[in-house]
Design an enzyme around this catalytic site. Structure first.
Site, PDB file in Angstrom:
ATOM      1  N   ASP A   1     -13.457 -11.861  -7.065  1.00 33.59           N
ATOM      2  CA  ASP A   1     -12.965 -13.230  -7.068  1.00 33.59           C
ATOM      3  C   ASP A   1     -14.186 -14.144  -7.237  1.00 33.59           C
ATOM      4  O   ASP A   1     -15.337 -13.698  -7.274  1.00 33.59           O
ATOM      5  CB  ASP A   1     -12.157 -13.542  -5.802  1.00 33.59           C
TER       6      ASP A   1
HETATM    7  C1  NOJ Z   1     -10.291 -18.137  -6.904  1.00 31.07           C
HETATM    8  C2  NOJ Z   1      -8.911 -17.664  -6.587  1.00 31.07           C
HETATM    9  O1  NOJ Z   1      -8.878 -17.006  -5.338  1.00 31.07           O
HETATM   10  C3  NOJ Z   1      -8.327 -16.739  -7.639  1.00 31.07           C
HETATM   11  O2  NOJ Z   1      -6.995 -16.482  -7.325  1.00 31.07           O
HETATM   12  C4  NOJ Z   1      -8.471 -17.354  -8.992  1.00 31.07           C
HETATM   13  O3  NOJ Z   1      -7.858 -16.548  -9.957  1.00 31.07           O
HETATM   14  C5  NOJ Z   1      -9.945 -17.546  -9.270  1.00 31.07           C
HETATM   15  N1  NOJ Z   1     -10.506 -18.466  -8.297  1.00 31.07           N
HETATM   16  C6  NOJ Z   1     -10.221 -18.097 -10.666  1.00 31.07           C
HETATM   17  O4  NOJ Z   1      -9.864 -19.415 -10.738  1.00 31.07           O
END
Ligand code: NOJ
Length: 740
Positions: free
Chosen positions: A266
């Site tokens: 993430d």
């Molecule tokens: C953080 C989030 O937790 C995730 O779900 C998301 O896809 C990514 N950022 C990219 O934006």
């Protein structure tokens, strides 16, 4: 150089993917391999230069078609090996056409609705050059304080698995290489929904038994559905942050489940291993993440900075890197990017076209859950009322109705409730509007007078309240989940006018509604309904559509009941009406043993305000004659459970028929009810249908003490009804497998 590359690409057309990946890999420098493992955000100042140097495998958040094509041109024509880019974007519930938030879509209990919404999202986003979405989010969510519950498919493993699978199918289509398919991403693996106190990014502690029986099934289902990618969760799972959790990412995901695609971190979750206190510095964070099985780093550069020296010092084996890079290259092949890296926007794929909008409207309408309808105030009839007061900060706000994660939706494309109601009633009803509060969070009475005034002179008041989009979603958690600001006061003030109130709620989570429920005549829960929320809600209010949504998550009475979910364990002292003691009934200095001694709170009822699966209709359904095809079911066989359902009202409507079981005795304790099947059916007024579910004993399996997925012999209860509180029950027993 570029001639070579084209030659090479043409040669690949007939060759098999794996051997091409291997041959490409054999030509790559270590730096180029690590480049494939790096995903950069579009705001990175050196993006184009880094791509040109072969240092980037994926780009995040770019949606401008010309820019994407230019980046793909640099990647494929100006680099040594011409490897195209993955272009990732959070296409969560629509691209330009915004559908209801995922929790709203889950309320449709319709895999067809979820699949078509994802399909259209893929059509619109792929037409802009995006080839990878970070959805579905299939984190079991049992804490409505958690802002990300909006993005989830609710509290139940079966519902979430079924709808998550549908979403994967919708995004990925029949073949990833189709122009209109994009790669899906099962996230956030795993347990993120259990963040302590519903506070985002917080610690999770989930015993393995619960992890396997509750949190992992939707991810296993996504693997079975062929999901192209996985995302590791930000969260700490039992002391080991998932980004560095080899047991989860490698032993379970790859060895046990045989998942073959890439795992992406993430956002900056690799350097966050240092913040977690799990890695001493970013170099060891890169080591932990890589060893755990994170193939691609999102947004940060720990891999770019440290993998080379980790490999050179033999901390990481180059074979491991080759395997990781080959997963990324294979995905690019599967997406057809080596053959056609560029996107030609097709006019026939006009975004927000009438078909997309009609699907958005149907999805919003099927997502609406009718929670209360006293004296059948709904549906309204434009011939029976002369005047309507429309009140509330969410009545005419095209932006807020889209909800969280609607980056590419535009407020100007939304049709609001106010404009749809006016359009529907035309001149036959006098519609007056007062905003009442500037925003859903306003803490003042400034707009109350006007609201009271228009309500006083109307036949009916429709109040459109709830939460603004920003109050749910990532990092947007709440410690109180009542109607924010002075909305409860606004309801009380309008209630004093004596005009009946129909309350429409747009929100990203369940709200605690117990206090205001007696003040309103009807409640229609519309979640954040998206672009076509206004027409969908209007048609439902006026009976053009009959509400058929069912709650994908239990609604607590008070915040103190959380976590509250229907599939709880019985405990040794289960709550019951007989034993329940209310604080007001306790005599002063009463002997302490008189307090029921069961699993309840003194100051609220032990049940949900609205149970999982609940949702009213404008008609009435009667369930009877539940029957099993055989009482004794040999292990390894299937059997049928049937029920007769009749529409005893005078409106044709859909009903979601739900089947629950209880395994009465297990080697580990089992939930008091578990959803094992559902069907959305249509019944004309007066019509009856026999609905039959087929269940195999394998579907009764759970992870036992040895963490083996097994169905156990013994007695089961089975219920069929319109919500998880259904009482219509029969039973069956599963017999031990005969030993030959
Ligand atoms: C953080 C989030 O937790 C995730 O779900 C998301 O896809 C990514 N950022 C990219 O934006």
């Amino acid at each position: 150089m570029s001639a070579n590359i084209h030659q090479q690409r043409n040669n690949t057309q007939d060759s098999d993917k794996e051997s091409y990946v291997l041959s490409l890999l054999s030509k790559m420098t270590l730096q180029e391999k690590i480049g494939q493992m790096s995903q950069l955000n579009n705001d990175c100042e050196t993006l184009a230069i880094s791509i040109k140097k072969g240092l980037v495998g994926a780009v995040l958040n770019e949606v401008d078609l010309d820019t994407i094509n230019e980046l793909q041109r640099i990647a494929t024509q100006e680099t040594r090996l011409g490897i195209p880019l993955l272009i990732g974007r959070d296409v969560i519930h629509g691209f330009n056409t915004i559908f209801p938030i995922p929790l709203g879509q889950a309320a449709s209990w319709s895999p067809d609705v979820v699949e078509i919404c994802a399909k259209i999202s893929a059509i619109e986003s792929s037409n802009s050059g995006v080839n990878w979405t970070f959805a579905p989010m299939i984190d079991i969510s049992r804490d409505p304080r958690w802002g990300r519950i909006a993005e989830s498919l609710g509290e139940d493993p079966y519902l979430c698995s079924t709808l998550g699978t549908a979403m994967v199918k919708g995004f990925q289509g029949d073949k990833l290489s189709d122009n209109t398919s994009i790669a899906a991403c099962a996230k956030h693996f795993a347990g993120y929904g259990a963040s302590e106190s519903g506070r985002d990014y917080n610690t999770t502690n989930i015993p393995e038994n619960e992890l396997r029986n509750v949190y992992l099934p939707p991810f296993k289902a996504a693997t079975n559905a062929g999901v192209a990618t996985f995302m590791a969760s930000f969260s700490d799972l039992n002391g080991i942050p998932v980004t560095g959790n080899k047991w989860l990412l490698d032993d379970i995901l790859r060895t046990e489940w045989q998942y073959r695609g890439p795992v992406v971190s993430d956002w900056e979750s690799i350097p966050q291993l240092v913040t977690h206190g799990f890695a001493v510095d970013e170099k060891s964070a890169a080591l932990e993440a890589c060893n755990a099985g994170v193939d691609m780093e999102m947004a940060s550069d720990n891999y770019a900075q440290h993998l080379t020296s980790l490999i050179k010092s033999n901390k990481i084996n180059i074979n491991k890197i080759d395997i990781m890079v080959s997963r990324i290259l294979k995905l690019k092949f599967d997406l057809g990017l080596f053959e056609s890296p560029f996107t030609k926007s097709t006019a026939s794929t006009k975004h927000l076209n009438s078909f997309h909008l009609s699907v958005a409207k149907q999805a919003a309408s099927k997502s609406c859950v009718l929670l209360k309808n006293s004296k059948q105030i709904l549906p309204l009839s434009k011939t029976k009322i002369d005047s309507l007061a429309v009140i509330g900060p969410l009545a005419d706000d095209g932006y807020e109705q889209m909800g969280t994660w609607a980056f590419d939706g535009k407020a100007k494309h939304s049709i609001t409730c106010l404009s749809a109601i006016k359009d529907y009633v035309k001149d036959s009803v006098d519609v007056k509007f007062a905003i009442g509060m500037e925003t859903s969070r306003s803490n003042n009475y400034d707009g109350f007078c006007e609201a009271i005034q228009i309500a006083s002179s109307a036949d009916v008041t429709v109040m459109i309240l709830g939460e603004e989009a920003i109050l749910s979603g990532e990092a947007h958690c709440r410690s109180n989940i009542n109607l924010p600001g002075y909305q409860e006061q606004l309801i009380n003030a309008v209630y004093e006018t004596g005009t009946p109130i129909v309350l429409v709620i747009m929100a990203g989570r369940p709200l605690t509604l117990e206090k205001i429920l007696p003040k309103v005549d009807a409640v229609l829960y519309a979640w954040h309904p998206g672009t076509m929320g206004g027409p969908a809600i209007t048609d439902t209010l006026f009976g053009e559509d009959c509400p058929s949504g069912k709650l994908p998550v239990s609604f607590p009475r008070t915040i103190g009941q959380i976590p509250l979910y229907y599939g709880q364990k019985n405990t040794g002292r289960p709550a019951s009406e007989e034993s329940f003691v209310n604080i007001n009934d306790i005599k002063v200095r009463a002997p302490q043993t008189s307090l029921g001694m069961t699993s309840t709170h003194l100051d609220t009822h032990y049940s949900a305000l609205f149970p999982f699966g609940f949702g009213l209709s404008y008609t009435k359904f009667e369930y009877k004659n539940i029957k099993v095809s055989k009482y004794s079911v040999p292990m390894g066989e299937s059997f049928k459970v049937a029920v007769t359902i009749s529409n005893i009202g005078n409106i044709a409507a859909d009903e979601v028929v739900q089947l629950y079981i209880r395994d009465l005795v297990g080697s580990v304790t089992r939930p008091v009810k578990e959803l094992k099947g559902f069907k959305r059916i249509f019944l004309s007024a007066g019509e009856s249908k026999n609905v039959v579910f087929t269940i195999h004993t394998n579907e009764l399996a759970f992870y036992n003490r040895q963490m083996v997925l097994t169905a156990e012999p013994g007695l089961f209860h089975v219920w069929i009804g319109g919500n998880s509180d259904t009482k219509l029950k029969t039973e069956f027993e599963v017999l031990c497998k005969k030993k030959h």
